[in-house]
Design a protein around this motif. Structure first.
Motif: not given
Lengths: 154, 357
Positions: A148-154, B345-348, B351-353
């Protein structure tokens, strides 16, 4: 006794299921590596019947309450001449009944003891399970947070 | 009455802790000093029943010699009493505390000194403790025992022997009690410490007479050296319990004929031979006594254990249910999350993981 039950909660669900359906808590079984001492088990089982299984045999609250004894007849001394056949027949009956009662009581006590120790093991296994799940959950939430930090809240 | 002071003297810390803050020094009490100087409230009534109840427990060994017709005393009499008492005990145990007081009706009017002592208001009788008149032998005390759940109590009671008992037997019984009372948590009366039990049991007999309870103080590792108890009428007991057990009975031995019949010490109860056991022999009786006590102790222990186990089962069952529900809830959460992850999506995700362990 085969004690190894699979851990149901860990299963993956098919992709088309968003949310898991509720699991019947009673069905949840945790591996409990518990093997009661066969001698103890023997003492807790009636020969003609199934072996006592601490897992299945639950004792109701009623059963667990101690059974108080009531109305015990006083012992009166009987002189020998009154000890006729009827008397002895009665004695015999009572002696058998007493024996049965004692045996039943002992059996039940043994069963309860085994169940208690099984429950303890299960208890600690469950606690362990809870701890593991929480850890796992923590990790997932962590991932989510990073996402969420990267992509914003779900 | 002076006896009041003695009762006040007993601190009994192990009992009910919240009650034990009496303002007296145990050592003083030990010698039964009249409490003229210090705080001298009347001991019994204002004091909480607990200490008195505790005192009462010691005092359950009343002198029933007044009730016992010496001529009637023989072993059979005893045996009946044993049996009778076992019955009573079972009955009482089942019937509960309510019946306790009825237990204390003795055939004789409590007219003797023993009776007088007991009724001397020294212990306001909390019936729950059944301190009055539960003199003779174990059976009588069973109800008390059952109620209080103090296995330690029994040996104290059992020590009460009618004074017609032979000296040797009394001595033997005194030797009976290297009894280590189990200290189960529930019973609030672990007062029967071995140390003070070691002192001849006669001390209890004496104590009940309202004499000093010093020997009963559980807190003291060793009973204080025995000053002769106050000149209280103690017809049953002769002199106070003395370090030399023989001394205590001197008064008795001389005056009472040996009432025991038959074999005496020389009975055929040699060793463990079952044939030709002289049931009248002192040794036999003593052994029976010992065994009875042991049996009771063992049975109570077992009963206690069972009760605890049952309790544990109940507890564990509910705990386990709770834990299972927790497990179920947590795993549902986990699955929800995992489901979410699968949607992403798997890719994102990767990265998070990548950042976490």
């Amino acid at each position: 006794m085969n004690e190894n039950f699979c851990v149901v909660p860990g299963q993956l669900l098919p992709a088309n299921r968003n949310t898991p359906s509720p699991i019947d808590p009673d069905a949840i079984q945790v591996p409990v590596g518990y093997e009661p001492d066969p001698a103890d088990l023997a003492l807790s089982s009636i020969p003609g019947q199934e072996m006592f299984d601490p897992r299945k045999r639950k004792f109701s609250e009623e059963e667990l309450k101690p059974q108080p004894m009531i109305k015990k007849a006083r012992k009166v001394f009987i002189p020998d001449d009154l000890k006729d056949d009827k008397y002895w027949a009665r004695r015999r009956k009572n002696n058998m009944a007493a024996k049965r009662s004692r045996d039943a009581r002992r059996l039940k006590e043994n069963q309860i003891a085994i169940r208690a120790s099984f429950l303890e093991k299960e208890n600690s296994a469950l606690r362990q399970e809870v701890a593991d799940l929480r850890k796992e959950l923590g990790k997932c939430k962590n991932i989510l947070a990073k996402y969420e930090a990267r992509h914003g809240p779900l | 009455m002076e006896s009041a002071d003695f009762y006040e003297a007993e601190p009994r810390p192990p009992m009910s802790s919240h009650l034990q803050s009496p303002p007296h020094a145990p050592s003083n009490a030990a010698f039964g000093f009249p409490r003229g100087a210090g705080p001298a409230p009347p001991p019994a009534p204002p004091a909480a029943p607990e200490p008195l109840g505790g005192i009462c427990e010691h005092e359950t060994s009343i002198d029933i010699s007044a009730y016992i017709d010496p001529a009637a005393f023989n072993d059979e009499f005893l045996a009946d009493l044993f049996q009778h008492n076992r019955q009573q005990e079972k009955a009482k145990a089942a019937a509960g505390p309510a019946s306790g007081s009825s237990d204390f009706d003795y055939p004789g009017a409590p007219a003797g000194p023993g009776g007088a002592v007991m009724s001397a208001g020294a212990h306001g009788p909390p019936p729950g403790y059944g301190c009055p008149a539960t003199g003779y032998l174990d059976g009588r005390l069973e109800p008390l025992y059952e109620r209080v759940g103090a296995p330690a109590l029994r040996p104290l009671v059992i020590k009460q022997e009618p004074r017609e008992e032979d000296e040797a037997k009394q001595l033997a019984l005194a030797g009976l009690f290297p009894y280590q009372p189990p200290p189960p948590p529930p019973p609030p009366h672990p007062h029967a410490s071995p140390a003070h039990l070691a002192a001849p049991h006669l001390q209890f007999q004496i104590a009940h007479c309202g004499q000093t309870t010093m020997h009963l103080q559980p807190g003291h590792p060793t009973p204080p050296p025995t000053p002769v108890p106050s000149p209280h009428p103690a017809p049953a007991l002769g002199a106070a319990g003395l370090p030399g057990p023989g001394g205590a009975l001197k008064g008795l031995a001389g005056t009472h004929p040996d009432l025991r019949t038959g074999g005496g010490g020389g009975g055929a109860g040699a060793g463990k031979a079952k044939k030709s056991v002289d049931k009248n022999s002192n040794e036999y009786r003593v052994r029976r006594e010992r065994n009875n006590i042991a049996v009771r102790k063992s049975r109570d222990k077992a009963k206690q254990r069972n009760v605890e186990t049952q309790q544990k089962v109940l507890e564990l069952t509910s705990d386990n249910d709770r834990l299972r529900k927790r497990v179920e809830q947590l795993s549902r959460e986990l699955d929800t999350l995992r489901g979410i992850f699968r949607q992403l999506p798997e890719s994102s995700l990767v990265k998070a993981m990548g950042n976490c362990a």
